[in-house]
Design an enzyme around this catalytic site. Structure first.
Site, PDB file in Angstrom:
ATOM      1  N   ASP A  66       0.781  -1.299   0.013  1.00  0.00           N
ATOM      2  CA  ASP A  66      -0.113   0.018  -0.068  1.00  0.00           C
ATOM      3  C   ASP A  66       0.900   1.202   0.127  1.00  0.00           C
ATOM      4  O   ASP A  66       0.571   2.219  -0.514  1.00  0.00           O
ATOM      5  CB  ASP A  66      -0.914   0.079   1.047  1.00  0.00           C
ATOM      6  CG  ASP A  66      -2.200  -0.535   0.698  1.00  0.00           C
ATOM      7  OD1 ASP A  66      -2.807  -0.026  -0.470  1.00  0.00           O
ATOM      8  OD2 ASP A  66      -3.110  -1.392   1.501  1.00  0.00           O
ATOM      9  N   GLU A  97      -5.236   4.914  -0.974  1.00  0.00           N
ATOM     10  CA  GLU A  97      -4.057   3.930  -0.373  1.00  0.00           C
ATOM     11  C   GLU A  97      -3.186   4.491   0.778  1.00  0.00           C
ATOM     12  O   GLU A  97      -2.649   3.645   1.351  1.00  0.00           O
ATOM     13  CB  GLU A  97      -3.048   3.891  -1.640  1.00  0.00           C
ATOM     14  CG  GLU A  97      -3.811   3.609  -2.903  1.00  0.00           C
ATOM     15  CD  GLU A  97      -4.088   2.368  -3.003  1.00  0.00           C
ATOM     16  OE1 GLU A  97      -4.465   1.510  -2.213  1.00  0.00           O
ATOM     17  OE2 GLU A  97      -4.765   1.652  -4.246  1.00  0.00           O
ATOM     18  N   HIS A 100      -5.093   3.373   3.587  1.00  0.00           N
ATOM     19  CA  HIS A 100      -4.863   1.860   3.833  1.00  0.00           C
ATOM     20  C   HIS A 100      -3.390   1.724   4.477  1.00  0.00           C
ATOM     21  O   HIS A 100      -3.363   0.862   5.564  1.00  0.00           O
ATOM     22  CB  HIS A 100      -4.691   0.945   2.424  1.00  0.00           C
ATOM     23  CG  HIS A 100      -5.886   1.346   1.729  1.00  0.00           C
ATOM     24  ND1 HIS A 100      -6.113   0.853   0.420  1.00  0.00           N
ATOM     25  CD2 HIS A 100      -7.228   1.699   2.082  1.00  0.00           C
ATOM     26  CE1 HIS A 100      -7.446   0.978  -0.033  1.00  0.00           C
ATOM     27  NE2 HIS A 100      -8.131   1.513   0.953  1.00  0.00           N
ATOM     28  N   TYR A 104      -2.732  -0.146   8.640  1.00  0.00           N
ATOM     29  CA  TYR A 104      -2.040  -1.135   9.553  1.00  0.00           C
ATOM     30  C   TYR A 104      -1.266  -0.652  10.500  1.00  0.00           C
ATOM     31  O   TYR A 104      -1.109  -1.507  11.378  1.00  0.00           O
ATOM     32  CB  TYR A 104      -0.936  -1.961   8.284  1.00  0.00           C
ATOM     33  CG  TYR A 104      -1.651  -2.271   7.223  1.00  0.00           C
ATOM     34  CD1 TYR A 104      -2.868  -3.331   6.895  1.00  0.00           C
ATOM     35  CD2 TYR A 104      -1.497  -1.723   5.695  1.00  0.00           C
ATOM     36  CE1 TYR A 104      -3.210  -3.671   5.705  1.00  0.00           C
ATOM     37  CE2 TYR A 104      -2.214  -1.939   4.561  1.00  0.00           C
ATOM     38  CZ  TYR A 104      -3.040  -3.000   4.635  1.00  0.00           C
ATOM     39  OH  TYR A 104      -3.699  -3.372   3.426  1.00  0.00           O
ATOM     40  N   GLU A 161      -3.658  -4.553  -7.012  1.00  0.00           N
ATOM     41  CA  GLU A 161      -4.769  -4.510  -6.424  1.00  0.00           C
ATOM     42  C   GLU A 161      -5.630  -5.782  -6.207  1.00  0.00           C
ATOM     43  O   GLU A 161      -6.285  -5.874  -5.323  1.00  0.00           O
ATOM     44  CB  GLU A 161      -5.726  -3.468  -7.174  1.00  0.00           C
ATOM     45  CG  GLU A 161      -5.071  -2.240  -7.532  1.00  0.00           C
ATOM     46  CD  GLU A 161      -5.165  -1.250  -6.294  1.00  0.00           C
ATOM     47  OE1 GLU A 161      -5.624  -1.703  -4.971  1.00  0.00           O
ATOM     48  OE2 GLU A 161      -4.917  -0.038  -6.462  1.00  0.00           O
ATOM     49  N   GLU A 195      -9.759  -2.162  -2.774  1.00  0.00           N
ATOM     50  CA  GLU A 195      -9.004  -2.496  -3.673  1.00  0.00           C
ATOM     51  C   GLU A 195      -9.882  -3.331  -4.887  1.00  0.00           C
ATOM     52  O   GLU A 195      -9.490  -3.230  -6.105  1.00  0.00           O
ATOM     53  CB  GLU A 195      -8.110  -3.660  -3.151  1.00  0.00           C
ATOM     54  CG  GLU A 195      -7.275  -3.281  -2.046  1.00  0.00           C
ATOM     55  CD  GLU A 195      -6.379  -1.788  -2.035  1.00  0.00           C
ATOM     56  OE1 GLU A 195      -6.619  -1.310  -3.265  1.00  0.00           O
ATOM     57  OE2 GLU A 195      -5.525  -1.617  -1.361  1.00  0.00           O
ATOM     58  N   HIS A 198     -10.593  -0.473  -7.385  1.00  0.00           N
ATOM     59  CA  HIS A 198      -9.550  -0.027  -7.832  1.00  0.00           C
ATOM     60  C   HIS A 198      -9.017  -0.923  -8.830  1.00  0.00           C
ATOM     61  O   HIS A 198      -8.715  -0.358 -10.210  1.00  0.00           O
ATOM     62  CB  HIS A 198      -8.349   0.184  -6.955  1.00  0.00           C
ATOM     63  CG  HIS A 198      -8.334   1.228  -5.911  1.00  0.00           C
ATOM     64  ND1 HIS A 198      -7.825   1.334  -4.765  1.00  0.00           N
ATOM     65  CD2 HIS A 198      -9.560   2.200  -5.744  1.00  0.00           C
ATOM     66  CE1 HIS A 198      -8.037   2.362  -3.971  1.00  0.00           C
ATOM     67  NE2 HIS A 198      -9.194   2.782  -4.487  1.00  0.00           N
TER      68      HIS A 198
HETATM   69 MN   MN3 Z   1      -4.632   0.006  -0.896  1.00  0.00          MN
HETATM   70 MN   MN3 Z   2      -5.704  -0.005  -4.271  1.00  0.00          MN
END
Ligand code: MN3
Ligand code: MN3
Length: 319
Positions: A66, A97, A100, A104, A161, A195, A198
């Site tokens: 990511d 992104e 994302h 984490y 993705e 994702e 995307h």
């Molecule tokens: Mn992502």
């Molecule tokens: Mn993506």
């Protein structure tokens, strides 16, 4: 004044790209932030969870992908696309992104010690399979000089993705299906939903670029694409083996990886290359079973079904 040098403004009132508006609306509709998910509810279960190391590495691998998608992928492709609405869509995707990649870290911060976090980020830098996929994809992103290389970068983006994330997505979803670490898995579900969008969107843009090529170029690119995918597939099998063999899940994860490789190929308009296999239904849906910060039930499975739809219309995203 020379028209040649004038800057053009994006005009959303005059559609310039058939589906850009649909993709934009869908991404804004499913917008989310990591802080909306109560990951701290997982702390108690995490303390007695015996495979913490695997889980951390899974999240570490996802963070790297990511990060690349934020800093290189969406930027580079957007830079070389001419349609202003498509550029805007990719920039919006790029922002997701970044969310994302940050999510984490949010899970790490909530569940792990600083030392454990530092260790996993060191592991990311030294894991050969992870570094291999990062470098193969980034190479394509950074090598855009014409339409052919733009298409290759878009193809690579769809692989990332729709295919390369899934060896990682598997584990949180699988655990959540057994009532483990369900709130962290909710974050993964939200990422997966993005994702999926995307992969469909960039795959669609890529198909439009592909249509403009003559037959010879199309044949060459198809061959290149399958070879590129197979190379990454071999690497992915080794990565999966390293991550999952100790906990007895590698065969299951490999099936899921193949399923998603097919999905990536379909997103760019190519025939799938692996046979159909049965996937754990909980993992397949990409969905947790209960707990409430986000309502997934109204959208269950849609992140997957959108990828299978041939003609994309507004209906495709009506949940
Ligand atoms: Mn992502
Ligand atoms: Mn993506």
């Amino acid at each position: 004044m020379l028209n040649l040098n004038s800057y053009e403004a994006v005009n959303w009132n005059r559609p310039s790209s058939e589906l850009a508006n649909v993709f934009w609306k869908q991404q804004t509709k499913q917008y989310w932030l990591e802080s909306e998910v109560a990951v701290s509810k997982d702390i108690l279960k995490w303390k007695s969870f015996e495979h913490q190391d695997t889980y951390r590495k899974v999240l570490g691998g996802l963070t790297l992908l990511d990060t690349i998608q934020t800093n290189i992928g969406m930027n580079q492709i957007s830079e070389h696309i001419t349609d202003l609405q498509e550029k805007a869509v990719l920039t919006l995707f790029g922002a997701m992104e970044a969310i994302h990649a940050r999510s984490y870290s949010y899970i790490f911060t909530t569940l792990c010690s600083n030392q454990e976090i530092d260790e996993v980020f060191e592991w990311i830098k030294s894991n050969p399979y992870l570094q291999y996929k990062a470098s193969k994809i980034s190479e394509q992103y950074q090598g855009i000089v014409d339409k052919v290389t733009l298409w290759k970068a878009m193809f690579s983006s769809v692989l990332l993705e729709s295919f390369l994330f899934y060896s990682g997505f598997f584990y949180p979803l699988y655990l959540a299906g057994q009532g483990m670490l369900k709130n962290s898995a909710e974050i993964i579900s939200l990422i997966l939903r993005d994702e999926a969008l995307h992969g469909v969107a960039v795959g669609y843009f890529a198909q439009n670029v592909f249509k403009e090529f003559d037959e010879n170029t199309q044949t060459e690119l198809k061959l290149w694409g399958y070879q590129f995918l197979l190379d990454l597939y071999d690497n992915e099998m080794k990565y999966t083996e390293e991550l999952y063999s100790d906990i007895g899940l590698s065969a299951e994860v490999k099936k899921y990886v193949r399923y998603n490789a097919n999905k990536a190929l379909m997103n760019v308009g190519f025939d799938k290359m692996f046979d159909d296999e049965n996937i754990d239904p909980i993992v397949m849906n990409g969905i947790r079973t209960d707990s409430v910060t986000h309502d997934f039930f109204s959208q269950k499975g849609n992140s997957y079904t959108i990828a299978k739809v041939k003609a994309i219309t507004d209906e495709t995203f009506r949940f």
